[in-house]
Scaffold this motif. Structure first.
Motif, PDB file in Angstrom:
ATOM      1  N   ASP A   1       0.809  -1.220   0.000  1.00  0.00           N
ATOM      2  CA  ASP A   1       0.000   0.000   0.000  1.00  0.00           C
ATOM      3  C   ASP A   1       0.842   1.270   0.000  1.00  0.00           C
ATOM      4  O   ASP A   1       0.478   2.259  -0.625  1.00  0.00           O
ATOM      5  CB  ASP A   1      -0.945   0.016   1.206  1.00  0.00           C
ATOM      6  CG  ASP A   1      -2.325  -0.521   0.860  1.00  0.00           C
ATOM      7  OD1 ASP A   1      -2.488  -1.102  -0.230  1.00  0.00           O
ATOM      8  OD2 ASP A   1      -3.228  -0.340   1.676  1.00  0.00           O
TER       9      ASP A   1
ATOM     10  N   LEU B   1       1.514   2.536  -3.483  1.00  0.00           N
ATOM     11  CA  LEU B   1       0.392   2.755  -4.393  1.00  0.00           C
ATOM     12  C   LEU B   1      -0.126   4.192  -4.308  1.00  0.00           C
ATOM     13  O   LEU B   1      -0.068   4.825  -3.257  1.00  0.00           O
ATOM     14  CB  LEU B   1      -0.750   1.805  -4.042  1.00  0.00           C
ATOM     15  CG  LEU B   1      -0.510   0.328  -4.318  1.00  0.00           C
ATOM     16  CD1 LEU B   1      -1.646  -0.500  -3.741  1.00  0.00           C
ATOM     17  CD2 LEU B   1      -0.350   0.064  -5.804  1.00  0.00           C
TER      18      LEU B   1
ATOM     19  N   ALA C   1      -2.929   6.974  -3.734  1.00  0.00           N
ATOM     20  CA  ALA C   1      -3.958   6.957  -2.678  1.00  0.00           C
ATOM     21  C   ALA C   1      -5.231   6.241  -3.118  1.00  0.00           C
ATOM     22  O   ALA C   1      -5.800   5.453  -2.359  1.00  0.00           O
ATOM     23  CB  ALA C   1      -4.275   8.380  -2.230  1.00  0.00           C
TER      24      ALA C   1
ATOM     25  N   ARG D   1      -5.021   2.324  -2.801  1.00  0.00           N
ATOM     26  CA  ARG D   1      -4.714   1.679  -1.521  1.00  0.00           C
ATOM     27  C   ARG D   1      -5.921   0.915  -1.011  1.00  0.00           C
ATOM     28  O   ARG D   1      -7.070   1.263  -1.303  1.00  0.00           O
ATOM     29  CB  ARG D   1      -4.256   2.713  -0.504  1.00  0.00           C
ATOM     30  CG  ARG D   1      -2.924   3.314  -0.922  1.00  0.00           C
ATOM     31  CD  ARG D   1      -2.366   4.264   0.080  1.00  0.00           C
ATOM     32  NE  ARG D   1      -1.129   4.816  -0.469  1.00  0.00           N
ATOM     33  CZ  ARG D   1      -0.656   5.990  -0.182  1.00  0.00           C
ATOM     34  NH1 ARG D   1      -1.284   6.775   0.667  1.00  0.00           N
ATOM     35  NH2 ARG D   1       0.462   6.408  -0.731  1.00  0.00           N
ATOM     36  N   SER D   2      -5.686  -0.116  -0.233  1.00  0.00           N
ATOM     37  CA  SER D   2      -6.775  -0.971   0.235  1.00  0.00           C
ATOM     38  C   SER D   2      -7.804  -0.186   1.045  1.00  0.00           C
ATOM     39  O   SER D   2      -8.987  -0.517   1.047  1.00  0.00           O
ATOM     40  CB  SER D   2      -6.236  -2.147   1.044  1.00  0.00           C
ATOM     41  OG  SER D   2      -5.507  -1.683   2.160  1.00  0.00           O
ATOM     42  N   THR D   3      -7.379   0.890   1.707  1.00  0.00           N
ATOM     43  CA  THR D   3      -8.320   1.708   2.481  1.00  0.00           C
ATOM     44  C   THR D   3      -9.121   2.663   1.595  1.00  0.00           C
ATOM     45  O   THR D   3     -10.085   3.248   2.058  1.00  0.00           O
ATOM     46  CB  THR D   3      -7.567   2.536   3.539  1.00  0.00           C
ATOM     47  OG1 THR D   3      -6.588   3.340   2.876  1.00  0.00           O
ATOM     48  CG2 THR D   3      -6.906   1.630   4.569  1.00  0.00           C
ATOM     49  N   ASN D   4      -8.701   2.850   0.334  1.00  0.00           N
ATOM     50  CA  ASN D   4      -9.370   3.731  -0.626  1.00  0.00           C
ATOM     51  C   ASN D   4      -9.704   5.091   0.001  1.00  0.00           C
ATOM     52  O   ASN D   4     -10.865   5.490   0.075  1.00  0.00           O
ATOM     53  CB  ASN D   4     -10.632   3.061  -1.173  1.00  0.00           C
ATOM     54  CG  ASN D   4     -11.183   3.787  -2.397  1.00  0.00           C
ATOM     55  OD1 ASN D   4     -10.552   4.684  -2.944  1.00  0.00           O
ATOM     56  ND2 ASN D   4     -12.373   3.392  -2.806  1.00  0.00           N
TER      57      ASN D   4
END
Length: 132
Positions: A111, A114, A116, A119-122
């Motif tokens: 993450d 990556l 923003a 990212r898995s948190t979006n």
């Protein structure tokens, strides 16, 4: 030694420091893929390298080897000139329709490397298509 070769071939260059690696990367022409072989201790250096790779390659991998391509919505196959010179035959996936958008595919990146929105948190709350 900067010509792209298809098949089993590797060119390994040992750089004495990060500035040399960044300078070398700036001088490279476009390629289909770029791979970062790293561990957690390399994240800071990889973050410095990512903006250059994003401009040079069509697919960025972490701790993996590039394989064949799958024709799917997430796939990008190609890179900036001269890696891709014929849009009729060198791209796959839905992004091939709009060749000049310069999409980049991120594979197996942590993450921290990556953008923003990926990212898995979006954190940007972007609508995304994911597979189960």
């Amino acid at each position: 030694m900067q010509h792209e070769i298809f098949g089993s071939c590797s060119l390994i260059v040992a750089c004495p420091d990060m500035d040399t690696l960044l300078s070398l990367t700036r001088s490279l022409e476009g390629q289909l893929t770029g791979t970062l072989h790293m561990d957690e201790g390399d994240i800071a250096d990889a973050q410095k390298l990512m903006p250059l790779l994003e401009r040079k390659v069509g697919r960025i991998l972490a701790n993996a080897w590039p394989t064949g391509v799958e024709v799917c919505a997430a796939m990008v196959h190609g890179g900036p000139f001269p890696a891709t010179t014929d849009p009729r035959s060198t791209s796959v996936g839905t992004a091939a329709i709009e060749r000049f958008l310069r999409p980049v595919c991120y594979q197996d990146l942590p993450d921290a490397l990556l953008p923003a929105g990926l990212r898995s948190t979006n954190p940007l709350g972007l609508p995304r298509q994911t597979e189960n």
